[in-house]
Design a protein around this motif. Structure first.
Motif, PDB file in Angstrom:
ATOM      1  N   UNK A 241       5.902  -2.833 -11.421  1.00  0.00           N
ATOM      2  CA  UNK A 241       7.367  -2.886 -11.313  1.00  0.00           C
ATOM      3  C   UNK A 241       8.012  -2.669 -12.678  1.00  0.00           C
ATOM      4  N   UNK A 242       7.441  -3.303 -13.712  1.00  0.00           N
ATOM      5  CA  UNK A 242       8.003  -3.159 -15.059  1.00  0.00           C
ATOM      6  C   UNK A 242       7.913  -1.709 -15.540  1.00  0.00           C
ATOM      7  N   UNK A 243       6.814  -1.025 -15.186  1.00  0.00           N
ATOM      8  CA  UNK A 243       6.681   0.378 -15.607  1.00  0.00           C
ATOM      9  C   UNK A 243       7.714   1.239 -14.881  1.00  0.00           C
ATOM     10  N   UNK A 244       7.906   0.987 -13.582  1.00  0.00           N
ATOM     11  CA  UNK A 244       8.927   1.733 -12.842  1.00  0.00           C
ATOM     12  C   UNK A 244      10.298   1.516 -13.479  1.00  0.00           C
TER      13      UNK A 244
ATOM     14  N   UNK B 143      10.963   0.587 -16.524  1.00  0.00           N
ATOM     15  CA  UNK B 143      11.008   1.215 -17.848  1.00  0.00           C
ATOM     16  C   UNK B 143      11.273   2.711 -17.712  1.00  0.00           C
ATOM     17  N   UNK B 144      10.612   3.343 -16.744  1.00  0.00           N
ATOM     18  CA  UNK B 144      10.821   4.773 -16.489  1.00  0.00           C
ATOM     19  C   UNK B 144      12.290   5.033 -16.172  1.00  0.00           C
ATOM     20  N   UNK B 145      12.841   4.147 -15.354  1.00  0.00           N
ATOM     21  CA  UNK B 145      14.222   4.311 -14.927  1.00  0.00           C
ATOM     22  C   UNK B 145      15.197   4.127 -16.077  1.00  0.00           C
ATOM     23  N   UNK B 146      14.898   3.132 -16.924  1.00  0.00           N
ATOM     24  CA  UNK B 146      15.769   2.888 -18.082  1.00  0.00           C
ATOM     25  C   UNK B 146      15.704   4.064 -19.035  1.00  0.00           C
ATOM     26  N   UNK B 147      14.482   4.597 -19.213  1.00  0.00           N
ATOM     27  CA  UNK B 147      14.316   5.749 -20.101  1.00  0.00           C
ATOM     28  C   UNK B 147      15.186   6.899 -19.615  1.00  0.00           C
ATOM     29  N   UNK B 148      15.204   7.120 -18.303  1.00  0.00           N
ATOM     30  CA  UNK B 148      16.031   8.201 -17.751  1.00  0.00           C
ATOM     31  C   UNK B 148      17.489   8.019 -18.119  1.00  0.00           C
ATOM     32  N   UNK B 149      17.957   6.765 -17.994  1.00  0.00           N
ATOM     33  CA  UNK B 149      19.399   6.583 -18.170  1.00  0.00           C
ATOM     34  C   UNK B 149      19.802   6.618 -19.639  1.00  0.00           C
ATOM     35  N   UNK B 150      18.828   6.507 -20.556  1.00  0.00           N
ATOM     36  CA  UNK B 150      19.200   6.582 -21.972  1.00  0.00           C
ATOM     37  C   UNK B 150      19.020   7.977 -22.551  1.00  0.00           C
ATOM     38  N   UNK B 151      18.625   8.925 -21.714  1.00  0.00           N
ATOM     39  CA  UNK B 151      18.461  10.295 -22.202  1.00  0.00           C
ATOM     40  C   UNK B 151      19.558  11.167 -21.595  1.00  0.00           C
ATOM     41  N   UNK B 152      20.555  11.544 -22.381  1.00  0.00           N
ATOM     42  CA  UNK B 152      21.671  12.286 -21.813  1.00  0.00           C
ATOM     43  C   UNK B 152      21.336  13.737 -21.451  1.00  0.00           C
ATOM     44  N   UNK B 153      20.477  14.379 -22.246  1.00  0.00           N
ATOM     45  CA  UNK B 153      20.234  15.807 -22.041  1.00  0.00           C
ATOM     46  C   UNK B 153      19.280  16.049 -20.875  1.00  0.00           C
ATOM     47  N   UNK B 154      19.667  16.970 -19.999  1.00  0.00           N
ATOM     48  CA  UNK B 154      18.939  17.194 -18.749  1.00  0.00           C
ATOM     49  C   UNK B 154      17.467  17.595 -18.954  1.00  0.00           C
ATOM     50  N   UNK B 155      17.245  18.614 -19.773  1.00  0.00           N
ATOM     51  CA  UNK B 155      15.880  19.129 -19.945  1.00  0.00           C
ATOM     52  C   UNK B 155      15.004  18.155 -20.701  1.00  0.00           C
TER      53      UNK B 155
ATOM     54  N   UNK C 150       0.834  -1.207   0.000  1.00  0.00           N
ATOM     55  CA  UNK C 150       0.000   0.000   0.000  1.00  0.00           C
ATOM     56  C   UNK C 150       0.869   1.259   0.000  1.00  0.00           C
ATOM     57  N   UNK C 151       1.824   1.315   0.940  1.00  0.00           N
ATOM     58  CA  UNK C 151       2.646   2.530   1.049  1.00  0.00           C
ATOM     59  C   UNK C 151       3.748   2.523   0.004  1.00  0.00           C
ATOM     60  N   UNK C 152       4.451   1.386  -0.100  1.00  0.00           N
ATOM     61  CA  UNK C 152       5.606   1.336  -0.992  1.00  0.00           C
ATOM     62  C   UNK C 152       5.215   1.385  -2.451  1.00  0.00           C
ATOM     63  N   UNK C 153       4.388   0.437  -2.892  1.00  0.00           N
ATOM     64  CA  UNK C 153       4.119   0.334  -4.326  1.00  0.00           C
ATOM     65  C   UNK C 153       3.100   1.380  -4.793  1.00  0.00           C
TER      66      UNK C 153
ATOM     67  N   UNK D  38      12.407   5.278  -8.256  1.00  0.00           N
ATOM     68  CA  UNK D  38      13.442   4.446  -7.616  1.00  0.00           C
ATOM     69  C   UNK D  38      12.889   3.731  -6.398  1.00  0.00           C
ATOM     70  N   UNK D  39      12.182   4.490  -5.568  1.00  0.00           N
ATOM     71  CA  UNK D  39      11.573   3.902  -4.378  1.00  0.00           C
ATOM     72  C   UNK D  39      10.558   2.842  -4.786  1.00  0.00           C
ATOM     73  N   UNK D  40       9.859   3.118  -5.875  1.00  0.00           N
ATOM     74  CA  UNK D  40       8.882   2.159  -6.370  1.00  0.00           C
ATOM     75  C   UNK D  40       9.535   0.843  -6.718  1.00  0.00           C
ATOM     76  N   UNK D  41      10.688   0.918  -7.404  1.00  0.00           N
ATOM     77  CA  UNK D  41      11.373  -0.318  -7.774  1.00  0.00           C
ATOM     78  C   UNK D  41      11.744  -1.104  -6.528  1.00  0.00           C
TER      79      UNK D  41
END
Lengths: 221, 225
Positions: B118-121, B123-135, B46-49, B80-83
């Motif tokens: 979990x898979x969506x979390x 995927x979100x995380x992987x997307x972040x790491x493949x995007x080099x530009x901050x904005x 309930x709290x974590x996920x 991150x916390x979600x994962x």
């Protein structure tokens, strides 16, 4: 309405000349069906039980192939820049791309579907029409999510790899609902079919609206 | 200061929660000691996920409305916390399911929902790491976060229609209710996990800010060399 039809017309003309998108989706879909046939042939499993899953795996994987192709086409020669400079809203651009992606997917699927019926030895009765209807609803959902996700993944370093990672978890409701509805049609027992169809339609509407609103963030430079 | 208070609160509540889980709560009649994992599992879910899902939604929406990078950090930390919490919750589910159901995993409604979440979390995380530009990263991740979290209720609805094997919720209107000691234990454990979650979240948010500053100064130094 005019920009929308213009985008669809442009994509159809390109597709008629290059014949890349539909043919690759079609081949891939049929290959998936054939591989599943090899995998399940000796197992003695009931075709009408596993068939629905088989069909929707073929559809959704083929859709990813088509979506990747559709955006790669816009990125070559910076065509996307041209589209963004054109005097039309970002939402209209999104809807136009959804419409053309949807059209290509449906054309490929309507060729894969008879192949599915033949390979699984099903007769072409009302079930064929019903499953074609479910395919239209499900594909609309996949196209709605896939169009915006392919735009997102096109910005990453690993374009083609990123799309399935983003798309498959998000289209789980579509695949579940569509596969369940298809399997009920195949078994000629349809107790819950209206609930599944509602989910399919609801999913498409929700994602069309939200993506329409946030698409400008996805293409903004 | 805020972090310190949260750290003390989570330490103070975690110990009695552990005591209550292992010693205070009565042993369940049919499931035996395996049932005790329920006190950890439910708050984690309930709290974590779900909590992380809501926070990621807020972070994504907040960024799209205000365009303030602090909301992007907020969303990233929530994912991150979600994962972490969803994985932990799935692990507790498996530990419980093996002795009780005799199988590690069953594709029932809630279990499937958690895996997709979990898979969506991830995927979100992987997307972040493949995007080099901050904005660009902030913008695209906010869009994906929004789309992903909107998916959760639809997912729940669609998966719910499957026949479910998950024990029906006991703490809900229409649920069977639990023994009073069990209820207190669950409440204590939920409070402890809530404080723990809040503590880790705030801590991680601070670290994310520092990381960004380090990134910024590294770029400044590299540009001046």
């Amino acid at each position: 309405m005019k920009p929308l039809t213009a985008i669809v017309f442009k994509d159809i003309v390109i597709e008629m000349r290059s014949k890349e998108s539909i043919s690759s989706m079609l081949m891939f879909g049929i290959l998936v069906l054939v591989i599943f046939m090899f995998a399940f042939e000796g197992s003695g499993l009931d075709k009408s039980l596993i068939g629905a899953g088989e069909l929707w795996v073929a559809y959704s994987f083929a859709a990813i192939l088509g979506l990747n192709r559709s955006l790669a086409m816009e990125l070559d020669n910076d065509c996307l820049q041209g589209l963004l400079l054109a005097p039309l809203g970002r939402g209209a651009l999104y809807l136009g791309k959804v419409a053309s992606n949807f059209t290509f997917m449906i054309i490929a699927e309507f060729i894969v579907l008879p192949v599915f019926f033949i390979l699984n030895n099903l007769s072409f009765d009302q079930r064929f029409l019903a499953i074609a209807g479910i395919s239209i609803l499900g594909t609309l959902g996949i196209a709605a999510v896939g169009t915006i996700l392919s735009t997102i993944s096109a910005n990453t370093r690993m374009k083609e790899v990123m799309l399935p990672i983003l798309q498959i978890p998000l289209t789980v409701p579509v695949v579940i609902a569509a596969a369940e509805a298809t399997s009920q049609i195949l078994n000629k027992e349809t107790p819950e079919i209206s609930a599944w169809l509602t989910i399919l339609a609801g999913f498409s509407i929700v994602y069309l609206v939200i993506s329409y609103l946030v698409f400008e963030f996805a293409v903004e430079e | 200061m805020k972090v310190k208070i949260l750290s003390i609160l989570s330490a103070v509540t975690l110990l009695p929660a552990l005591y209550m889980i292992f010693l205070f709560a009565p042993t369940e009649a049919t499931q035996g000691h395996a049932q005790r994992i329920f006190y950890i599992h439910v708050p984690l879910a309930v709290i974590g996920a779900y909590g992380s899902a809501i926070l990621l939604f807020i972070g994504s929406l907040g960024f799209l409305i205000t365009r303030d990078l602090k909301w992007d950090r907020f969303g990233a930390v929530a994912a991150e916390m979600g994962i972490v919490f969803t994985s932990a919750q799935l692990l507790t589910a498996m530990m419980w399911a093996k002795p009780i159901w005799g199988t590690w995993y069953v594709f029932d409604s809630r279990g499937t929902l958690q895996i997709v979440l979990l898979l969506i979390f991830v995927a979100y995380f992987m997307l972040r790491s493949y995007l080099p530009d901050r904005d660009k990263r902030a913008k695209l991740c906010a869009v994906f976060g929004l789309l992903g979290m909107v998916d959760v209720p639809i997912n729940y609805l669609s998966i719910y229609l499957f026949r479910t094997q998950h024990p029906q919720a006991v703490i809900s209107p229409g649920g069977g209710g639990v023994e009073r000691e069990m209820g207190y234990t669950l409440l204590m454990s939920a409070i402890a996990i809530l404080f723990f979650y809040a503590y880790v979240f705030v801590r991680r948010l601070t670290i994310a800010r520092v990381e960004e500053e380090v990134d910024y100064y590294t770029q400044v130094i590299l540009a001046n060399e």
